[in-house]
Scaffold this motif. Structure first.
Motif, mmCIF file in Angstrom:
data_model
loop_
_atom_site.group_PDB
_atom_site.id
_atom_site.type_symbol
_atom_site.label_atom_id
_atom_site.label_comp_id
_atom_site.label_asym_id
_atom_site.label_seq_id
_atom_site.Cartn_x
_atom_site.Cartn_y
_atom_site.Cartn_z
ATOM 1 N N ASP A 1 8.705 -26.783 1.873
ATOM 2 C CA ASP A 1 9.864 -27.021 2.728
ATOM 3 C C ASP A 1 11.064 -26.178 2.317
ATOM 4 N N VAL A 2 11.162 -25.895 1.006
ATOM 5 C CA VAL A 2 12.307 -25.159 0.454
ATOM 6 C C VAL A 2 11.810 -24.235 -0.650
ATOM 7 N N ALA A 3 12.390 -23.022 -0.709
ATOM 8 C CA ALA A 3 12.075 -22.081 -1.787
ATOM 9 C C ALA A 3 13.358 -21.605 -2.443
ATOM 10 N N PHE A 4 13.414 -21.728 -3.745
ATOM 11 C CA PHE A 4 14.488 -21.134 -4.538
ATOM 12 C C PHE A 4 13.900 -19.905 -5.224
ATOM 13 N N LEU A 5 14.229 -18.717 -4.726
ATOM 14 C CA LEU A 5 13.672 -17.491 -5.291
ATOM 15 C C LEU A 5 14.599 -16.996 -6.400
ATOM 16 N N VAL A 6 14.370 -17.538 -7.576
ATOM 17 C CA VAL A 6 15.216 -17.251 -8.740
ATOM 18 C C VAL A 6 14.730 -16.009 -9.477
ATOM 19 N N GLY A 7 13.421 -15.831 -9.565
ATOM 20 C CA GLY A 7 12.863 -14.731 -10.341
ATOM 21 C C GLY A 7 13.093 -13.374 -9.696
ATOM 22 N N SER A 8 13.473 -12.416 -10.513
ATOM 23 C CA SER A 8 13.620 -11.025 -10.063
ATOM 24 C C SER A 8 13.580 -10.123 -11.293
ATOM 25 N N MET A 9 13.486 -8.825 -11.054
ATOM 26 C CA MET A 9 13.509 -7.863 -12.152
ATOM 27 C C MET A 9 14.943 -7.648 -12.615
ATOM 28 N N PRO A 10 15.263 -7.935 -13.884
ATOM 29 C CA PRO A 10 16.619 -7.685 -14.371
ATOM 30 C C PRO A 10 16.843 -6.197 -14.611
ATOM 31 N N ARG A 11 18.093 -5.790 -14.548
ATOM 32 C CA ARG A 11 18.420 -4.393 -14.821
ATOM 33 C C ARG A 11 18.487 -4.182 -16.329
ATOM 34 N N ARG A 12 17.595 -3.333 -16.833
ATOM 35 C CA ARG A 12 17.548 -3.073 -18.267
ATOM 36 C C ARG A 12 18.367 -1.833 -18.617
ATOM 37 N N GLU A 13 18.687 -1.710 -19.882
ATOM 38 C CA GLU A 13 19.498 -0.584 -20.346
ATOM 39 C C GLU A 13 18.822 0.738 -19.981
ATOM 40 N N GLY A 14 19.588 1.615 -19.367
ATOM 41 C CA GLY A 14 19.074 2.922 -18.994
ATOM 42 C C GLY A 14 18.384 2.958 -17.650
ATOM 43 N N MET A 15 18.209 1.810 -17.019
ATOM 44 C CA MET A 15 17.523 1.761 -15.727
ATOM 45 C C MET A 15 18.464 2.178 -14.607
ATOM 46 N N LEU A 16 18.018 3.104 -13.781
ATOM 47 C CA LEU A 16 18.802 3.521 -12.628
ATOM 48 C C LEU A 16 18.766 2.427 -11.572
ATOM 49 N N ASP B 1 15.804 2.458 -9.338
ATOM 50 C CA ASP B 1 14.580 1.929 -9.956
ATOM 51 C C ASP B 1 14.564 0.398 -9.893
ATOM 52 N N LEU B 2 15.734 -0.217 -10.100
ATOM 53 C CA LEU B 2 15.847 -1.665 -10.008
ATOM 54 C C LEU B 2 15.538 -2.137 -8.589
ATOM 55 N N LEU B 3 16.087 -1.441 -7.601
ATOM 56 C CA LEU B 3 15.851 -1.799 -6.205
ATOM 57 C C LEU B 3 14.381 -1.645 -5.838
ATOM 58 N N THR B 4 13.753 -0.584 -6.346
ATOM 59 C CA THR B 4 12.333 -0.362 -6.067
ATOM 60 C C THR B 4 11.472 -1.480 -6.644
ATOM 61 N N ALA B 5 11.771 -1.873 -7.888
ATOM 62 C CA ALA B 5 11.006 -2.934 -8.539
ATOM 63 C C ALA B 5 11.163 -4.258 -7.811
ATOM 64 N N ASN B 6 12.391 -4.574 -7.419
ATOM 65 C CA ASN B 6 12.624 -5.839 -6.728
ATOM 66 C C ASN B 6 12.093 -5.815 -5.307
ATOM 67 N N ALA B 7 12.078 -4.646 -4.686
ATOM 68 C CA ALA B 7 11.515 -4.544 -3.337
ATOM 69 C C ALA B 7 10.050 -4.962 -3.337
ATOM 70 N N LYS B 8 9.309 -4.569 -4.372
ATOM 71 C CA LYS B 8 7.897 -4.958 -4.467
ATOM 72 C C LYS B 8 7.752 -6.473 -4.611
ATOM 73 N N ILE B 9 8.601 -7.069 -5.441
ATOM 74 C CA ILE B 9 8.535 -8.514 -5.668
ATOM 75 C C ILE B 9 8.822 -9.275 -4.383
ATOM 76 N N PHE B 10 9.908 -8.909 -3.700
ATOM 77 C CA PHE B 10 10.337 -9.694 -2.547
ATOM 78 C C PHE B 10 9.577 -9.324 -1.276
ATOM 79 N N ARG B 11 8.955 -8.154 -1.250
ATOM 80 C CA ARG B 11 8.014 -7.858 -0.174
ATOM 81 C C ARG B 11 6.808 -8.794 -0.289
ATOM 82 N N SER B 12 6.267 -8.893 -1.491
ATOM 83 C CA SER B 12 5.114 -9.757 -1.719
ATOM 84 C C SER B 12 5.437 -11.210 -1.411
ATOM 85 N N GLN B 13 6.594 -11.674 -1.867
ATOM 86 C CA GLN B 13 6.966 -13.066 -1.632
ATOM 87 C C GLN B 13 7.246 -13.324 -0.153
#
Length: 238
Positions: free
Chosen positions: A82-97, A100-112
Motif C-alpha cells: 500500500d505504501v513504499a518508503f524508498l530510503v535506499g540509494s547510492m550515496p555520493r562517495r569522495e571523488g565521485m562525479l 556517476d552518482l546519477l547513473t548509479a541511482n538511475a539503475k536502482i530507481f529504474r529497477s524499483q
C-alpha cells in the motif's frame, strides 16, 4: 481491527530506516489503530544486518506490527504493498562525479519503478527519500506508468524547513508563520529556495516575505547561500 496496511521500506538496514521503522511500527505515521505488515528491502550483502533490525523490532513488541518480512527481492518486497518508503540509494562517495552518482541511482530507481509497476497495488503511495530525491522520484515514476504520477512524492522537507526557518528567524516569528516557500532542484549546493510566492504572518497580518523582510539583498544573497543543500557549519559538511 482494521485490515493491515502493507508497508515497504527500502535500505531498511541503514541508519535512516533504523529510525523510521520504529516510528512506523509505533503508530506515529499511520495512526495508533492501524495494523501493519512491514516488508524490509535491502541488498544481499546487508541481509545479516537486516535480520538484526528485525530482531530489534521484535524486541519492541509493537502490537500494531502483525508481520515483518526481510528480503533482498524487489518482487517479495513490493508485492501488493500500500505504501513504499524508498530510503535506499547510492550515496555520493569522495571523488565521485555527480553524473556517476546519477547513473548509479538511475539503475536502482529504474529497477524499483519496474517492480512497483509489476507487483505493487496500483493505488500505492511512494515516498522517495534517497537523494537526489527529485530525480530519483521522476525516474521511478517514469518506469511505473500504471501508477498515477501524483502517487509519487520526493521528500525534500529538510530543505523546505531550512528555508522557512531562515525567513522566520530573520523576521522574528515562528516557522509555521511562513507559508508557500518553494524549493527548486535536488538537495545540493545548486538548489534554489524560492520565496517569490511566500507569505508570513506578522502581528495578525499576512505579508509577502519580501515586504516583511525588507532586505532584498539578504534574500537574494545570504538566504540562498545558507539554504543551499550542501552547507558548512563548524567544519561539518551537511
Amino acid at each position: 481491527m482494521a485490515t493491515p496496511l502493507k508497508v515497504c521500506v527500502t535500505g531498511a538496514a541503514g541508519q535512516i530506516a533504523y529510525s523510521l521503522l520504529y516510528q512506523i511500527g509505533h503508530g506515529d505515521v499511520f495512526g495508533k489503530e492501524q495494523p501493519l505488515i512491514l516488508t524490509l528491502l535491502d541488498i544481499t550483502p546487508m541481509m545479516n544486518a537486516l535480520h538484526g533490525v528485525v530482531m530489534e523490532l521484535h524486541d519492541c513488541a509493537m502490537t500494531l506490527v502483525k508481520e515483518i518480512v526481510p528480503t533482498d527481492s524487489e518482487e517479495e518486497a513490493f508485492r501488493d504493498i500500500d505504501v513504499a518508503f524508498l530510503v535506499g540509494s547510492m550515496p555520493r562517495r569522495e571523488g565521485m562525479l555527480r553524473k556517476d552518482l546519477l547513473t548509479a541511482n538511475a539503475k536502482i530507481f529504474r529497477s524499483q519503478g519496474l517492480s512497483l509497476d509489476k507487483f505493487a497495488k496500483k493505488t500505492v503511495k511512494v515516498v522517495v527519500v534517497g537523494n537526489p530525491a527529485n530525480t530519483n522520484a521522476m525516474i521511478c515514476s517514469h518506469f511505473a506508468p500504471s501508477i498515477p504520477k501524483e502517487n509519487f512524492t520526493a521528500l525534500t522537507r529538510l530543505d523546505h524547513n531550512r528555508a522557512k526557518a531562515q525567513i522566520a528567524t530573520r523576521i522574528g516569528v515562528r516557522s509555521d508563520a511562513v507559508k508557500n516557500v518553494v524549493i527548486w532542484g535536488n538537495h545540493s549546493s545548486t538548489q534554489f529556495p524560492d520565496v517569490s510566492h511566500a507569505t508570513v504572518e506578522v502581528e495578525g497580518k499576512t505579508l509577502p516575505v519580501y515586504e516583511a523582510v525588507k532586505d532584498d539583498a539578504w534574500i537574494e544573497g545570504d538566504f540562498i547561500t545558507v539554504s543551499g543543500g550542501n552547507r558548512r557549519h563548524s567544519g561539518v559538511v551537511f
